[in-house]
Motif scaffolding. Structure first.
Motif, PDB file in Angstrom:
ATOM      1  N   ASP A 185       0.826  -1.218   0.000  1.00 52.42           N
ATOM      2  CA  ASP A 185       0.000   0.000   0.000  1.00 52.42           C
ATOM      3  C   ASP A 185       0.857   1.265   0.000  1.00 52.42           C
ATOM      4  OD1 ASP A 185      -2.176  -1.679   2.288  1.00 52.42           O
ATOM      5  OD2 ASP A 185      -2.508  -1.362   0.145  1.00 52.42           O
ATOM      6  N   THR A 186       2.162   1.106   0.090  1.00 51.48           N
ATOM      7  CA  THR A 186       3.059   2.257   0.069  1.00 51.48           C
ATOM      8  C   THR A 186       2.934   2.999  -1.258  1.00 51.48           C
ATOM      9  OG1 THR A 186       4.646   1.260   1.576  1.00 51.48           O
ATOM     10  CG2 THR A 186       5.468   2.977   0.110  1.00 51.48           C
ATOM     11  N   ALA A 187       2.624   4.286  -1.170  1.00 52.78           N
ATOM     12  CA  ALA A 187       2.402   5.091  -2.372  1.00 52.78           C
ATOM     13  C   ALA A 187       2.113   6.530  -1.965  1.00 52.78           C
ATOM     14  CB  ALA A 187       1.213   4.551  -3.180  1.00 52.78           C
ATOM     15  N   VAL A 188       2.098   7.395  -2.946  1.00 51.48           N
ATOM     16  CA  VAL A 188       1.533   8.731  -2.764  1.00 51.48           C
ATOM     17  C   VAL A 188       0.050   8.621  -3.079  1.00 51.48           C
ATOM     18  CG1 VAL A 188       1.535  11.125  -3.507  1.00 51.48           C
ATOM     19  CG2 VAL A 188       3.691   9.852  -3.390  1.00 51.48           C
ATOM     20  N   TYR A 189      -0.762   9.091  -2.157  1.00 53.41           N
ATOM     21  CA  TYR A 189      -2.204   9.014  -2.312  1.00 53.41           C
ATOM     22  C   TYR A 189      -2.758  10.375  -2.711  1.00 53.41           C
ATOM     23  CZ  TYR A 189      -2.389   4.306  -0.477  1.00 53.41           C
ATOM     24  OH  TYR A 189      -2.248   2.948  -0.319  1.00 53.41           O
ATOM     25  N   GLN A 210       2.082  11.234   1.160  1.00 54.72           N
ATOM     26  CA  GLN A 210       2.864   9.998   1.141  1.00 54.72           C
ATOM     27  C   GLN A 210       2.417   9.063   2.258  1.00 54.72           C
ATOM     28  OE1 GLN A 210       5.602   8.955  -0.967  1.00 54.72           O
ATOM     29  NE2 GLN A 210       5.208   7.018   0.104  1.00 54.72           N
ATOM     30  N   VAL A 211       2.190   7.819   1.891  1.00 58.04           N
ATOM     31  CA  VAL A 211       1.927   6.759   2.866  1.00 58.04           C
ATOM     32  C   VAL A 211       3.010   5.699   2.680  1.00 58.04           C
ATOM     33  CG1 VAL A 211       0.370   4.909   3.560  1.00 58.04           C
ATOM     34  CG2 VAL A 211      -0.548   7.162   2.937  1.00 58.04           C
ATOM     35  N   THR A 212       3.704   5.397   3.747  1.00 54.40           N
ATOM     36  CA  THR A 212       4.753   4.383   3.711  1.00 54.40           C
ATOM     37  C   THR A 212       4.453   3.328   4.772  1.00 54.40           C
ATOM     38  OG1 THR A 212       6.384   6.027   3.007  1.00 54.40           O
ATOM     39  CG2 THR A 212       7.221   3.929   3.853  1.00 54.40           C
ATOM     40  N   VAL A 213       4.392   2.079   4.325  1.00 55.16           N
ATOM     41  CA  VAL A 213       4.081   0.972   5.225  1.00 55.16           C
ATOM     42  C   VAL A 213       5.311   0.069   5.305  1.00 55.16           C
ATOM     43  CG1 VAL A 213       2.501  -0.894   5.769  1.00 55.16           C
ATOM     44  CG2 VAL A 213       1.682   1.109   4.504  1.00 55.16           C
ATOM     45  N   SER A 214       5.866  -0.042   6.478  1.00 56.54           N
ATOM     46  CA  SER A 214       7.046  -0.880   6.661  1.00 56.54           C
ATOM     47  C   SER A 214       6.635  -2.281   7.095  1.00 56.54           C
ATOM     48  CB  SER A 214       7.975  -0.265   7.701  1.00 56.54           C
ATOM     49  OG  SER A 214       7.339  -0.226   8.963  1.00 56.54           O
TER      50      SER A 214
END
Length: 123
Positions: free
Chosen positions: A90-94, A118-122
């Motif tokens: 789901d990491t992406a610019v929304y 920006q959403v970053t999922v580790s």
């Protein structure tokens, strides 16, 4: 003219939740379908979901169905994207986008766009 400003992005761990907001300017927000799209590094922008101008129709991409929820508050000129059970994919610019009185899953059909968050999922 509609101006859109997204907020709420950040860095989270897999399985966490995040809520994005998109605030719109203008008096006719309630006449626009609001869409959410995302773009991962090196990939094309893709459809996430939309909510119709009345809120009566909501549609999601298969990749987020059951995990993401779109809602809107026309009194606040704001649309939300609640994201649960987040995955690294789901990491992406929304981005949020607006289309006047019609719904679509195609980004080229939308007239106005925000700058993205920006959403970053580790993992």
């Amino acid at each position: 003219q509609v101006q859109l400003v997204e907020s709420g992005g950040g860095l989270v761990q897999a399985g966490d939740s995040l809520r994005l907001s998109c605030a719109a300017s203008g008096r006719t927000f309630s006449s626009y379908t609001m869409g959410w799209f995302r773009q991962a590094p090196g990939k094309e922008r893709e459809f996430v979901g939309y909510i119709s101008w009345t809120g009566g129709r909501i549609y999601y991409a298969d990749s987020v169905k059951g995990r993401f929820t779109i809602s809107r508050d026309n009194a606040k000129n704001t649309v939300y994207l609640q994201m649960n059970s987040l995955k690294p994919d789901d990491t992406a610019v929304y981005y949020c986008a607006a289309r006047y009185r019609a719904w679509s899953t195609h980004l080229n059909d939308y007239d106005y766009w925000g700058q993205g968050t920006q959403v970053t999922v580790s993992s």
